[in-house]
Design a protein around this motif. Structure first.
Motif, PDB file in Angstrom:
ATOM      1  N   GLN A 105       0.829  -1.191   0.000  1.00  0.00           N
ATOM      2  CA  GLN A 105       0.000   0.000   0.000  1.00  0.00           C
ATOM      3  C   GLN A 105       0.872   1.253   0.000  1.00  0.00           C
ATOM      4  N   GLY A 106       0.550   2.167  -0.897  1.00  0.00           N
ATOM      5  CA  GLY A 106       1.276   3.421  -0.988  1.00  0.00           C
ATOM      6  C   GLY A 106       2.402   3.433  -1.993  1.00  0.00           C
ATOM      7  N   ASP A 107       2.780   2.259  -2.505  1.00  0.00           N
ATOM      8  CA  ASP A 107       3.864   2.198  -3.486  1.00  0.00           C
ATOM      9  C   ASP A 107       3.409   2.772  -4.821  1.00  0.00           C
ATOM     10  N   ARG A 108       4.299   3.523  -5.449  1.00  0.00           N
ATOM     11  CA  ARG A 108       4.094   3.904  -6.846  1.00  0.00           C
ATOM     12  C   ARG A 108       4.689   2.806  -7.703  1.00  0.00           C
ATOM     13  N   ILE A 109       3.863   2.192  -8.517  1.00  0.00           N
ATOM     14  CA  ILE A 109       4.329   1.044  -9.287  1.00  0.00           C
ATOM     15  C   ILE A 109       4.285   1.335 -10.776  1.00  0.00           C
ATOM     16  N   LYS A 110       5.104   0.580 -11.493  1.00  0.00           N
ATOM     17  CA  LYS A 110       5.200   0.723 -12.943  1.00  0.00           C
ATOM     18  C   LYS A 110       5.149  -0.666 -13.556  1.00  0.00           C
ATOM     19  N   ILE A 111       4.275  -0.837 -14.535  1.00  0.00           N
ATOM     20  CA  ILE A 111       4.146  -2.121 -15.236  1.00  0.00           C
ATOM     21  C   ILE A 111       4.363  -1.871 -16.726  1.00  0.00           C
ATOM     22  N   ASN A 112       5.350  -2.525 -17.275  1.00  0.00           N
ATOM     23  CA  ASN A 112       5.680  -2.396 -18.693  1.00  0.00           C
ATOM     24  C   ASN A 112       5.073  -3.569 -19.449  1.00  0.00           C
ATOM     25  N   LEU A 113       4.127  -3.279 -20.310  1.00  0.00           N
ATOM     26  CA  LEU A 113       3.473  -4.308 -21.118  1.00  0.00           C
ATOM     27  C   LEU A 113       4.123  -4.359 -22.493  1.00  0.00           C
ATOM     28  N   LYS A 114       4.565  -5.550 -22.873  1.00  0.00           N
ATOM     29  CA  LYS A 114       5.064  -5.776 -24.226  1.00  0.00           C
ATOM     30  C   LYS A 114       4.125  -6.745 -24.925  1.00  0.00           C
ATOM     31  N   ASN A 115       3.703  -6.379 -26.134  1.00  0.00           N
ATOM     32  CA  ASN A 115       2.733  -7.199 -26.854  1.00  0.00           C
ATOM     33  C   ASN A 115       3.431  -8.020 -27.930  1.00  0.00           C
ATOM     34  N   GLU A 116       3.494  -9.327 -27.709  1.00  0.00           N
ATOM     35  CA  GLU A 116       4.040 -10.251 -28.705  1.00  0.00           C
ATOM     36  C   GLU A 116       2.936 -11.111 -29.319  1.00  0.00           C
ATOM     37  N   LEU A 117       1.694 -10.661 -29.190  1.00  0.00           N
ATOM     38  CA  LEU A 117       0.560 -11.347 -29.798  1.00  0.00           C
ATOM     39  C   LEU A 117       0.277 -10.781 -31.185  1.00  0.00           C
ATOM     40  N   PRO A 118      -0.495 -11.495 -31.997  1.00  0.00           N
ATOM     41  CA  PRO A 118      -0.837 -10.969 -33.326  1.00  0.00           C
ATOM     42  C   PRO A 118      -1.965  -9.946 -33.295  1.00  0.00           C
ATOM     43  N   GLU A 119      -2.525  -9.667 -32.130  1.00  0.00           N
ATOM     44  CA  GLU A 119      -3.633  -8.728 -31.987  1.00  0.00           C
ATOM     45  C   GLU A 119      -3.278  -7.649 -30.976  1.00  0.00           C
ATOM     46  N   PRO A 120      -3.908  -6.469 -31.057  1.00  0.00           N
ATOM     47  CA  PRO A 120      -3.711  -5.442 -30.033  1.00  0.00           C
ATOM     48  C   PRO A 120      -4.231  -5.910 -28.678  1.00  0.00           C
ATOM     49  N   VAL A 121      -3.632  -5.402 -27.595  1.00  0.00           N
ATOM     50  CA  VAL A 121      -4.071  -5.740 -26.240  1.00  0.00           C
ATOM     51  C   VAL A 121      -4.003  -4.485 -25.364  1.00  0.00           C
ATOM     52  N   THR A 122      -4.605  -4.576 -24.181  1.00  0.00           N
ATOM     53  CA  THR A 122      -4.426  -3.587 -23.116  1.00  0.00           C
ATOM     54  C   THR A 122      -4.424  -4.344 -21.793  1.00  0.00           C
ATOM     55  N   ILE A 123      -4.210  -3.621 -20.692  1.00  0.00           N
ATOM     56  CA  ILE A 123      -4.411  -4.188 -19.355  1.00  0.00           C
ATOM     57  C   ILE A 123      -5.330  -3.265 -18.575  1.00  0.00           C
ATOM     58  N   HIS A 124      -6.416  -3.845 -18.054  1.00  0.00           N
ATOM     59  CA  HIS A 124      -7.314  -3.155 -17.123  1.00  0.00           C
ATOM     60  C   HIS A 124      -7.046  -3.687 -15.728  1.00  0.00           C
ATOM     61  N   TRP A 125      -6.951  -2.785 -14.755  1.00  0.00           N
ATOM     62  CA  TRP A 125      -6.665  -3.147 -13.365  1.00  0.00           C
ATOM     63  C   TRP A 125      -7.994  -3.217 -12.626  1.00  0.00           C
ATOM     64  N   HIS A 126      -8.587  -4.410 -12.660  1.00  0.00           N
ATOM     65  CA  HIS A 126      -9.973  -4.607 -12.243  1.00  0.00           C
ATOM     66  C   HIS A 126     -10.130  -4.352 -10.750  1.00  0.00           C
ATOM     67  N   GLY A 127     -10.919  -3.312 -10.424  1.00  0.00           N
ATOM     68  CA  GLY A 127     -11.203  -2.965  -9.041  1.00  0.00           C
ATOM     69  C   GLY A 127     -10.253  -1.947  -8.453  1.00  0.00           C
ATOM     70  N   VAL A 128      -9.096  -1.752  -9.072  1.00  0.00           N
ATOM     71  CA  VAL A 128      -8.103  -0.819  -8.539  1.00  0.00           C
ATOM     72  C   VAL A 128      -8.500   0.605  -8.963  1.00  0.00           C
TER      73      VAL A 128
END
Length: 526
Positions: free
Chosen positions: A97-120
């Motif tokens: 709790q309280g941390d500033r976090i960073k998540i780097n997403l790399k897409n190696e799929l043949p389709e576009p993607v995103t990440i939703h942080w469900h509930g956050v």
């Protein structure tokens, strides 16, 4: 209407006998036993895909790679999957709790993607909604999410690009925010629940009309257009094709045991990543429901042989003391044959015993949050004055020969948005007019308090959630404060229903975004 990829893959496998090409093997399972969270600062550390346990990532910066793979879901049942870091579920991310976090997403799929942080409750530009808060991340590209994890609880992450299909393929994982003053359990396990299709079947085996298969070139795993004949099918409310239930991407004998020692306090974090509700039964022990959707229950009462009904998108944290040596089941309590795969054995270390026998047809009561826990200080009340009041009538209808799911008789993007300003207090009546289908409604970026169920005020603990299952004929009144400016989704988390119309938006009229949608990004937010 778009349907889940597992169903689409089944149709193609049955009709064309092909599978996704270019996949690598993965038989990863999860175990969060005895995790030492102190002194660890790993940046994107992960286990090799061939090891026995899924990674638990800690620290403040993480790398997630979306890629294709194969995974053995049940003994002898290996399915093509889409993954984060080559496993389903993807790695668990555990932060403080309280941390500033960073998540780097790399897409190696043949389709576009995103990440939703469900509930956050992230800032709006970090919500991961293509065409609303960001452009979908294209194949070969990277995208960085950054936010402060300031509300402790059990959450999860998943793709929100064409999510009915991408989540169905396996693009999800758990996200845990550890509270600063949180009392820690001796054992802390996360159980992600899901459903799959185990074998191919012909299109004639299904009862469908109006289905949009927007797409599947099964040679490269992409979602290109299928022929016109397949666009005239719909699965309606028949979910029987999901005949393989899993815990942490495994079913039946492949599910990890949950080791405990006598006297230990055990926390089980239940997350429903699928499209069906599950009735979870803990055998042999008294327990408490200590949180729902990550938010604590006030003075939870002791339960035994009660079912925890967990709908798509919901989370329940339960806690028990290991005081009954032996081997005990935690399982989906159902007479559905597939439910036999959704069971884990709680095994006391050093005790040799067979697990108790299940009676899946025994009539057991479900925990009713409307009457559970102890009353406490409420943020909102039914009879207070609100800035705004809305009604959302949820229904199943036929339009132009297709089955659709409506909010106030409209389908997205034509649904009427809930418009607010920062600081507004908002009361919403949710009424399910569908005859047979549940609607687990998920509000992005906010927690709401449940004020009443079927006209009766809640009698137990104040209940705060971000996902609420509204069963046929039920009516809930909820309230929240507009305290997180942005443009937010409010939709059914049976994503078959969302993809067929049951989506609206919560829009702040005093919020101005600098996001510009790219018409070439193939953004598909629902």
């Amino acid at each position: 209407m778009r349907i889940g990829w597992k169903l689409k893959c089944t149709i193609i496998i049955g009709a064309l006998s092909v599978i996704l090409a270019g996949c690598t093997g993965s038989t990863v399972e999860m175990d969060h036993s005895k995790m030492n969270m102190g002194g660890i600062n790993e940046s994107s550390k992960t286990t090799n895909a061939q090891t026995e346990k899924t990674a638990v990532l800690t620290g403040k910066e993480f790398n997630l790679v979306a890629t294709q793979s194969n995974q053995e879901i049940a003994p002898g049942k290996t399915l093509p999957v889409w993954t984060f870091n080559n496993s389903v579920p993807g790695p668990q991310i555990r932060v403080k709790q309280g941390d500033r976090i960073k998540i780097n997403l790399k897409n190696e799929l043949p389709e576009p993607v995103t990440i939703h942080w469900h509930g956050v409750p992230v800032p709006n530009n970090m919500d991961g909604i293509p065409g609303v808060t960001q452009n979908a991340v294209q194949p070969g590209q990277t995208y960085t999410y950054e936010f402060i994890a300031d509300v402790p609880g059990t959450y999860w992450y998943h793709s929100h690009q064409d999510s009915v299909n991408q989540l169905d393929r396996g693009l999800y994982g758990s996200f845990i925010v550890l509270g600063t003053n949180e009392e820690k359990a001796d054992r802390d396990y996360t159980l992600m629940l899901d459903e799959w299709i185990s074998s191919g079947m012909g299109m004639s085996d299904m009862n469908m009309s109006g289905m949009d298969h927007s797409g599947m070139n099964m040679n490269d795993g992409s979602s290109s257009n299928m022929n016109d004949e397949m666009s005239s099918m719909s699965m309606g409310d028949d979910m029987s094709m999901y005949d393989l239930f899993s815990i942490n991407g495994k079913s039946g004998s492949l599910v990890d045991q949950l080791p405990v020692k006598r006297g230990e306090k055990v926390r089980l974090r239940l997350i429903n990543a699928g499209y069906l509700s599950h009735q979870i039964h803990l055998h042999g022990h008294e327990f408490k429901v200590i949180a729902t959707d990550g938010q604590p229950i006030n003075n939870p009462g002791i339960l035994k042989d009660n079912l925890v009904s967990i709908a798509p998108g919901e989370r329940y944290d339960i806690e028990f003391v290991a005081n009954n040596p032996g081997q005990w089941l935690i399982e989906d309590h159902s007479d559905n044959q597939a439910a036999l795969g959704m069971r884990a054995i709680i095994a006391y270390e050093g005790i040799s015993a067979e697990f108790d026998k299940s009676n899946a047809t025994e009539n057991l009561p479900a925990v009713d949050l409307a009457m559970y826990g102890q009353a406490g200080k409420n943020t909102f009340a039914l009879d207070q004055k609100y800035t705004l009041e809305y009604t959302m009538n949820l229904n199943t209808e036929m339009k132009n020969g297709n089955m659709v799911y409506t909010i106030n008789n409209k389908t997205f993007p034509d649904t009427d948005a809930l418009t607010v300003k920062k600081g507004d207090t908002v009361k919403v009546r949710l009424a399910n007019n569908s005859k047979t289908e549940d609607h687990p409604m998920h509000l992005h970026g906010h927690f709401f308090q449940i004020l009443s169920k079927n006209g009766e005020p809640l009698q137990g603990s104040p209940v705060f959630k971000d996902t609420l299952n509204v069963r046929p004929g039920e009516e809930y009144v909820v309230a929240f404060e507009a305290n997180n400016p942005g443009n937010w989704m409010f939709h059914c988390h049976d994503l078959h229903h969302a993809s067929a119309g049951m989506v609206t938006e919560l829009k702040y009229t005093d919020y101005k975004t600098d996001f510009v949608a790219d018409p070439n990004a193939r953004n598909r937010p629902e």
